[in-house]
Design an enzyme around this catalytic site. Structure first.
Site, PDB file in Angstrom:
ATOM      1  N   GLU A   1     101.948 110.408 120.162  1.00  0.00           N
ATOM      2  CA  GLU A   1     101.786 111.702 119.480  1.00  0.00           C
ATOM      3  C   GLU A   1     101.151 112.726 120.422  1.00  0.00           C
ATOM      4  OE1 GLU A   1     101.540 110.846 114.753  1.00  0.00           O
ATOM      5  OE2 GLU A   1      99.902 110.002 115.911  1.00  0.00           O
TER       6      GLU A   1
ATOM      7  N   ASP B   1      92.364 115.422 115.596  1.00  0.00           N
ATOM      8  CA  ASP B   1      93.830 115.257 115.582  1.00  0.00           C
ATOM      9  C   ASP B   1      94.640 116.552 115.507  1.00  0.00           C
ATOM     10  OD1 ASP B   1      92.965 112.644 115.364  1.00  0.00           O
ATOM     11  OD2 ASP B   1      93.912 112.232 113.450  1.00  0.00           O
TER      12      ASP B   1
ATOM     13  N   GLU C   1      94.027 107.158 119.795  1.00  0.00           N
ATOM     14  CA  GLU C   1      94.757 105.913 119.537  1.00  0.00           C
ATOM     15  C   GLU C   1      96.269 106.087 119.590  1.00  0.00           C
ATOM     16  OE1 GLU C   1      94.170 104.105 115.644  1.00  0.00           O
ATOM     17  OE2 GLU C   1      94.841 105.889 114.597  1.00  0.00           O
TER      18      GLU C   1
END
Length: 721
Positions: free
Chosen positions: A549, A470, A545
């Site tokens: 973002e 991430d 997912e």
């Protein structure tokens, strides 16, 4: 690329700020990676070669390869090649709560070993190493033992047309876990190349090409229904391809046999509002210069090819695991064009038809400025000083957006100035590396990570940031906040620019030769989106997912580039947004006529978590519909209107969140409620505005990465459209 702005000019390749300490003891050791001291990609498709058991699949699309390591029906120690058709895909239960009753997931079977490239010498002491790991490729090398000079090298390259084994002084053993029905010697497409047709028990047809270094016919022998044997001490290449296209497909394979891709590269430029990027491959093999390469393109490539590339597409198509059909294309380079990039988009609300909406009606301004003080009085320090880079970054981005809204859209710079001083103080904690879990430079894989897992022993701390999960999400929020602060106070950049550029280099580096960071860690220029999973072993490959973002990161790059005057970075952000819009529409945000996901899945509207090997309509943090759909909405930013089409947003709202839907927005509790209604502004700004202006508004409806003030301005701005 002479006629546009090169999007890959390095932001910097120099040292990082000296507030960041370094460590040589990353929790995940470099297992079998043969490379001296250059940065290694952590979020790319071939990580299964070196993580954990080393038996996870590498998904090149349309093929996947995996080291069998003594398992499976074959108990082989070779490299297995899989390509699965839709008839063997496992489907999850139908979700009757959603209109259309879609299946909740689908997953491709793992362990169907159609053809295995092995050798008689490979056994229990076989080792797998990864050599020359690059952004689009790596070499998987099998040796009978660690010290052996004998080897099979399998170059794994995204989109490769053949799976190729380069043999050095071994006896080829070609195996199958599906079983060979028959093998036919099929002549020589060219001098020195020997061709065989393989029929498997599952009814599939494969082609095998052997190109011996010495030019002698290897006379491969089918010795059982699971094994083909070649000559001892053999050197050369063996190539395998699945052929669904009969004689006409065979001609294309014949014509490209003997050569193979060894690595890929990307170039890109932006000219006015049009972006162009090339994927190019280096090739090797017999008569490499005069033999055309065959590579597979994904649907979003095919859709954006220029005329010349389109003309080289063939009639060979093979299903990919999670991205529809791949099409074989002849040639060493592709050119893709992305028109209508959002070059006019700034920090203000933006719409496809209205562009940037920099001024808001006086009546709306009054409402916005009346709401702002409540949020400006929040404790910025407490909300940004968290034990998570993700949640801290979200809060910094939220407050920066709030201050921009008050200053530029609300027109009250005095009110904004006091908040800006506090925000710069909160941001300084990170630049000085005084947060709860300071950043550390990891000298093993080469990158900047949270020290959370070092300090706690929990590899999943802060969503796995220490293991490179991430980073584009976490650091994107900081970069976005910095872009706004720097635009409001250019002097601030003098002390902060190097630190922010370090985050850019870690999560989205433009340089291929940076000694401290790999190229483009998150964003995959072949797939057209990022992968969020870092150094975690995963049988279903990488995944992501949150498309929104992902878009936020590209938007943050664009706006940070604009703020610091880095025209290449700004152009790269714009191009990435153009590519993301296309890949999201093709694979993640499913309009009713989506062609790439299974027909009985698209009523889910979003894929949920898209892996390389499965698609699962869920999240890592819960199954509520507002979570699954909402994680593809937040943060609501100017780029939301660009990547989320009106058609899609309306279909999704009507299916999921309308009053008669399975998850009516009016009944949702907590911060997700605000996310849903801010997203509604894309298609019904009046309803969104009415929601956020209601008397006795409940602030629990606003999540930690957003403000009511911005949502009001956003809804007001979308009215223009």
């Amino acid at each position: 690329m002479a006629n546009g702005q090169d999007v890959f000019v390095p932001v910097s390749t120099g040292p990082i700020p000296n507030t960041i300490g370094s460590r040589n003891d990353h929790p995940v050791p470099k297992n079998g990676i043969v490379n001296t001291d250059t940065p290694v990609e952590t979020n790319k498709f071939y990580c299964g070669l070196f993580l954990g058991t080393q038996t996870n699949s590498t998904f090149t699309h349309p093929y996947s390869v995996a080291w069998v390591r003594g398992g499976g029906t074959s108990q082989s120690y070779g490299m297995a090649i899989s390509h699965v058709e839709s008839n063997v895909v496992a489907q999850g239960p139908v979700n009757t709560a959603i209109p259309g009753s879609p299946i909740s997931y689908y997953v491709n079977p793992i362990g169907i070993h159609s053809v295995i490239l092995s050798a008689s010498e490979l056994g229990a002491s076989t080792v797998l190493t990864t050599e020359n790991p690059l952004p689009f490729s790596a070499n998987a090398v099998l040796r009978p033992s660690a010290s052996s000079s004998q080897s099979i090298t399998i170059p794994v390259v995204q989109g490769m047309g053949f799976v190729t084994g380069i043999y050095s002084n071994l006896q080829p053993k070609i195996q199958s876990g599906v079983f060979f029905n028959k093998m036919v010697t099929a002549g020589s497409p060219r001098a020195g190349i020997f061709k065989y047709s393989l029929s498997l028990e599952d009814g599939t047809s494969w082609l095998l090409y052997a190109t011996p270094d010495d030019g002698t016919d290897p006379q491969l022998q089918l010795v059982s229904n699971s094994e083909i044997i070649g000559p001892a001490g053999w050197s050369g290449t063996i190539q395998v391809a699945k052929n669904p296209a009969g004689a006409s497909g065979e001609k294309f394979y014949d014509n490209s046999s003997g050569v193979y891709a060894v690595e890929g590269a990307v170039m890109g430029s932006v000219s006015e509002s049009t972006g162009t990027y090339n994927l190019m491959w280096a090739k090797a093999g017999k008569d490499a210069q005069s033999t055309p390469l065959l590579m597979f393109a994904l649907p979003h490539h095919m859709e954006s090819f220029d005329a010349s590339t389109q003309s080289r597409a063939t009639n060979i198509t093979l299903r990919t695991t999670t991205k529809g059909q791949a099409t074989a294309v002849i040639g060493e380079y592709w050119t893709m064009v992305e028109p209508e990039l959002p070059i006019s988009m700034g920090f203000a609300p933006w719409s496809v038809s209205g562009g940037s909406i920099d001024s808001i009606a006086p009546a709306a301004q009054q409402v916005i400025l009346a709401a702002a003080p409540t949020e400006l009085q929040q404790d910025m320090d407490a909300q940004t000083d968290l034990n998570s880079m993700y949640f801290s970054g979200k809060a910094l981005s939220k407050f920066a957006t709030l201050l921009y809204t008050v200053d530029k859209l609300g027109g009250n710079s005095t009110l904004a100035a006091e908040g800006l001083a506090r925000l710069k103080q909160s941001f300084a904690r990170f630049i000085d590396n005084r947060q709860q879990f300071p950043l550390v430079y990891d000298n093993v894989w080469k990158g900047v990570v949270s020290s959370a897992s070092y300090a706690t022993g929990d590899l999943g701390a802060d969503f796995g940031n220490t293991l490179y999960n991430d980073h584009h999400f976490h650091y994107g929020y900081f970069i976005h906040a910095a872009a706004i602060i720097g635009s409001m106070d250019p002097q601030w950049l003098e002390t902060s620019k190097d630190w922010v550029n370090m985050l850019v280099r870690d999560a989205g580096n433009s340089a291929g030769n940076d000694p401290l960071f790999p190229f483009s860690r998150g964003f995959d220029w072949f797939h057209g989106h990022s992968w969020a999973k870092g150094l975690f072993e995963s049988f279903d490959g990488k995944d992501e997912e949150s498309t929104s973002e992902d878009a936020m990161f590209a938007y943050a790059l664009k706006m940070w580039g604009k703020t610091i005057g880095d025209v290449s970075m700004e152009a790269r952000g714009n191009l990435m947004l153009g590519i993301l819009r296309r890949s999201m529409r093709n694979y993640f945000l499913m309009e009713s006529d989506n062609k790439n996901q299974p027909a009985n899945f698209i009523a889910n509207k979003v894929t949920g978590i898209l892996f390389e090997n499965k698609v699962d309509h869920t999240t890592y943090f819960g199954n509520n519909l507002e979570y699954i759909q909402g994680i593809h909405m937040l943060p609501i930013l100017p780029c939301s209107a660009f990547t989320r089409s009106k058609k899609f947003v309306k279909e999704e709202w009507d299916a999921m969140f309308a009053s008669n839907g399975p998850d009516p927005a009016e009944n949702v509790v907590g911060g997700w409620k605000g996310v849903l209604y801010a997203n509604l502004a894309l298609v019904d700004p009046a309803a969104s505005w009415n929601f956020f202006t209601q008397p006795n508004f409940d602030y629990s409806w606003i999540d930690g990465g957003a403000s009511r003030t911005w949502y009001l301005a956003y809804a007001a701005g979308e009215f223009i459209d």
